[in-house]
Design a protein around this motif. Sequence first.
Motif, PDB file in Angstrom:
ATOM      1  N   LEU A 166       0.830  -1.208   0.000  1.00 56.76           N
ATOM      2  CA  LEU A 166       0.000   0.000   0.000  1.00 56.76           C
ATOM      3  C   LEU A 166       0.867   1.261   0.000  1.00 56.76           C
ATOM      4  O   LEU A 166       0.533   2.246  -0.652  1.00 56.76           O
ATOM      5  N   ASN A 167       1.987   1.231   0.708  1.00 58.27           N
ATOM      6  CA  ASN A 167       2.897   2.386   0.727  1.00 58.27           C
ATOM      7  C   ASN A 167       3.579   2.598  -0.610  1.00 58.27           C
ATOM      8  O   ASN A 167       3.898   3.725  -0.987  1.00 58.27           O
ATOM      9  N   VAL A 168       3.813   1.519  -1.325  1.00 55.68           N
ATOM     10  CA  VAL A 168       4.429   1.610  -2.647  1.00 55.68           C
ATOM     11  C   VAL A 168       3.409   2.189  -3.640  1.00 55.68           C
ATOM     12  O   VAL A 168       3.756   2.985  -4.509  1.00 55.68           O
ATOM     13  N   LYS A 172       2.380  -6.116 -12.133  1.00 56.85           N
ATOM     14  CA  LYS A 172       1.358  -5.477 -12.975  1.00 56.85           C
ATOM     15  C   LYS A 172       0.216  -4.936 -12.104  1.00 56.85           C
ATOM     16  O   LYS A 172      -0.287  -3.831 -12.323  1.00 56.85           O
ATOM     17  N   GLN A 173      -0.158  -5.735 -11.096  1.00 53.74           N
ATOM     18  CA  GLN A 173      -1.242  -5.322 -10.194  1.00 53.74           C
ATOM     19  C   GLN A 173      -0.883  -4.012  -9.474  1.00 53.74           C
ATOM     20  O   GLN A 173      -1.719  -3.119  -9.344  1.00 53.74           O
ATOM     21  N   ILE A 174       0.384  -3.892  -9.038  1.00 56.67           N
ATOM     22  CA  ILE A 174       0.837  -2.683  -8.331  1.00 56.67           C
ATOM     23  C   ILE A 174       0.879  -1.486  -9.282  1.00 56.67           C
ATOM     24  O   ILE A 174       0.420  -0.395  -8.946  1.00 56.67           O
ATOM     25  N   VAL A 175       1.401  -1.690 -10.496  1.00 53.29           N
ATOM     26  CA  VAL A 175       1.477  -0.604 -11.486  1.00 53.29           C
ATOM     27  C   VAL A 175       0.069  -0.125 -11.851  1.00 53.29           C
ATOM     28  O   VAL A 175      -0.195   1.084 -11.907  1.00 53.29           O
ATOM     29  N   ASP A 176      -0.846  -1.070 -12.082  1.00 53.41           N
ATOM     30  CA  ASP A 176      -2.235  -0.707 -12.406  1.00 53.41           C
ATOM     31  C   ASP A 176      -2.867   0.074 -11.264  1.00 53.41           C
ATOM     32  O   ASP A 176      -3.597   1.046 -11.489  1.00 53.41           O
ATOM     33  N   ALA A 177      -2.576  -0.357 -10.027  1.00 52.31           N
ATOM     34  CA  ALA A 177      -3.139   0.330  -8.846  1.00 52.31           C
ATOM     35  C   ALA A 177      -2.613   1.759  -8.742  1.00 52.31           C
ATOM     36  O   ALA A 177      -3.363   2.685  -8.406  1.00 52.31           O
ATOM     37  N   GLN A 178      -1.322   1.961  -9.046  1.00 52.48           N
ATOM     38  CA  GLN A 178      -0.736   3.313  -9.007  1.00 52.48           C
ATOM     39  C   GLN A 178      -1.441   4.236  -9.996  1.00 52.48           C
ATOM     40  O   GLN A 178      -1.686   5.403  -9.709  1.00 52.48           O
ATOM     41  N   ALA A 231      -7.216   3.086   2.552  1.00 49.26           N
ATOM     42  CA  ALA A 231      -8.408   2.408   2.026  1.00 49.26           C
ATOM     43  C   ALA A 231      -8.493   2.579   0.508  1.00 49.26           C
ATOM     44  O   ALA A 231      -8.836   1.647  -0.222  1.00 49.26           O
ATOM     45  N   LYS A 232      -8.161   3.784   0.021  1.00 44.79           N
ATOM     46  CA  LYS A 232      -8.153   4.029  -1.434  1.00 44.79           C
ATOM     47  C   LYS A 232      -7.089   3.172  -2.120  1.00 44.79           C
ATOM     48  O   LYS A 232      -7.320   2.599  -3.180  1.00 44.79           O
ATOM     49  N   LEU A 260      -5.566  -1.538  -5.362  1.00 45.44           N
ATOM     50  CA  LEU A 260      -4.839  -2.810  -5.481  1.00 45.44           C
ATOM     51  C   LEU A 260      -5.767  -3.916  -5.978  1.00 45.44           C
ATOM     52  O   LEU A 260      -5.350  -4.817  -6.699  1.00 45.44           O
ATOM     53  N   ASN A 261      -7.036  -3.816  -5.603  1.00 41.72           N
ATOM     54  CA  ASN A 261      -8.015  -4.826  -6.015  1.00 41.72           C
ATOM     55  C   ASN A 261      -8.817  -4.400  -7.245  1.00 41.72           C
ATOM     56  O   ASN A 261      -9.845  -5.002  -7.561  1.00 41.72           O
ATOM     57  N   GLY A 262      -8.357  -3.331  -7.902  1.00 41.89           N
ATOM     58  CA  GLY A 262      -8.964  -2.906  -9.173  1.00 41.89           C
ATOM     59  C   GLY A 262     -10.362  -2.348  -9.050  1.00 41.89           C
ATOM     60  O   GLY A 262     -11.153  -2.421  -9.983  1.00 41.89           O
ATOM     61  N   LYS A 263     -10.694  -1.750  -7.865  1.00 43.95           N
ATOM     62  CA  LYS A 263     -12.046  -1.211  -7.669  1.00 43.95           C
ATOM     63  C   LYS A 263     -12.037   0.310  -7.812  1.00 43.95           C
ATOM     64  O   LYS A 263     -11.018   0.955  -7.596  1.00 43.95           O
ATOM     65  N   GLN A 264     -13.180   0.870  -8.147  1.00 49.13           N
ATOM     66  CA  GLN A 264     -13.290   2.323  -8.335  1.00 49.13           C
ATOM     67  C   GLN A 264     -13.712   3.046  -7.065  1.00 49.13           C
ATOM     68  O   GLN A 264     -13.382   4.201  -6.865  1.00 49.13           O
ATOM     69  N   THR A 265     -14.490   2.344  -6.223  1.00 53.16           N
ATOM     70  CA  THR A 265     -14.961   2.987  -4.992  1.00 53.16           C
ATOM     71  C   THR A 265     -14.592   2.144  -3.775  1.00 53.16           C
ATOM     72  O   THR A 265     -14.510   0.916  -3.854  1.00 53.16           O
ATOM     73  N   VAL A 266     -14.394   2.830  -2.668  1.00 49.55           N
ATOM     74  CA  VAL A 266     -14.017   2.162  -1.411  1.00 49.55           C
ATOM     75  C   VAL A 266     -15.283   1.698  -0.705  1.00 49.55           C
ATOM     76  O   VAL A 266     -16.273   2.435  -0.632  1.00 49.55           O
TER      77      VAL A 266
END
Length: 352
Positions: free
Chosen positions: A29-31, A252-258, A296-297, A302-308
């Motif tokens: 999450l920090n990354v 890829k998951q981390i890059v997409d999340a960023q 939370a955001k 990280l899970n590819g969602k738009q809303t928390v």
Amino acid sequence: MKENKETVRPVFPFTAIVGQEEMKLALMLNVIDPKIGGVMIMGDRGTGKSTTIRAIADLLPEIEVVKDDLFNSHPSDIDLMSDENKQALQNGINIETSYIKVPMVDLPLGATEDRVCGTIDIEKALTEGIKSFEPGLLAKANRGILYVDEVNLLDDHLVDILLDSAASGWNTVEREGISIRHPARFVLVGSGNPEEGELRPQLLDRFGMHAEIRTVKDPELRVQIVEQRTSFDQDPKKCIQNCEEDQNKLKKQIVDAQLLLSTITIDYDLRVKISQVCGELDVDGLRGDIVTNRAAKAYAALNGKQTVNSSDISKVITLCLRHRLRKDPLETMDSGEKVKKVFDKIFDIEEI
């Protein structure tokens, strides 16, 4: 270049690390969002703290920097580049770039302030009129990870400097009327063993998250950890190859999340509930509210969602608040349990 790669010491793959989910989540999450404010990892000796931190740095994709720059300046983001590069950009000078691995800087316990912040060569400045700066560890860590092992044994003054730089994203060195400023935006990771002493509450509060790790008790899991480590020590190349697919997937998951992070929304009523939890737990200041919202955001991204939603908040709120509670020596309940209890009460009662 190829020869250089062969001589680099292999790093244990992040996806091969068994257990310690709390620590791994806090680091990811920090990354994704370095503005969360870093993570303090407290736990028993020999629980893989250093291994995990090196593994996350190795997992991350390479970053683009201004070639041969002392501060790993970003070629286009003004907040992440040195004043010289900013000037060059404004003057329309073409900046040459290259790619480097995400910097991972270890801060030794005996480090001096000059070693951390860098030094100004006064003699050169007076005789030749040149601002000559010898960069320190904060310059090397810009856009990377700065790791302080045994942070609870580090001089409080140095911890203050690190936390100030991590919060502001800049490091300023002043000496004899000469001032030099450079970007120092990094993820600060501290680790320590509670048996060797606690960090002062006001310093602890400045860390965005606090992960507690314990020695694994399950014998089967312990065997699995030992086997993973043994196979890596015997043939690092093979172990890294076996994990390549998982590593690339997580990368890829981390890059997409960023990329997704800036678009994520959190409803007003959820933000109110987060603040209610902080209020009921008597958390000083507003840092807890801010960090929980950010985390939370990042978790939703990280899970590819738009809303928390409330389950995203439940996964991160203990990490964000447990170290901000006032300590009562007579309290038998663990601070993490206390956060969870209040969270369940506020979120569940109002959602039923």
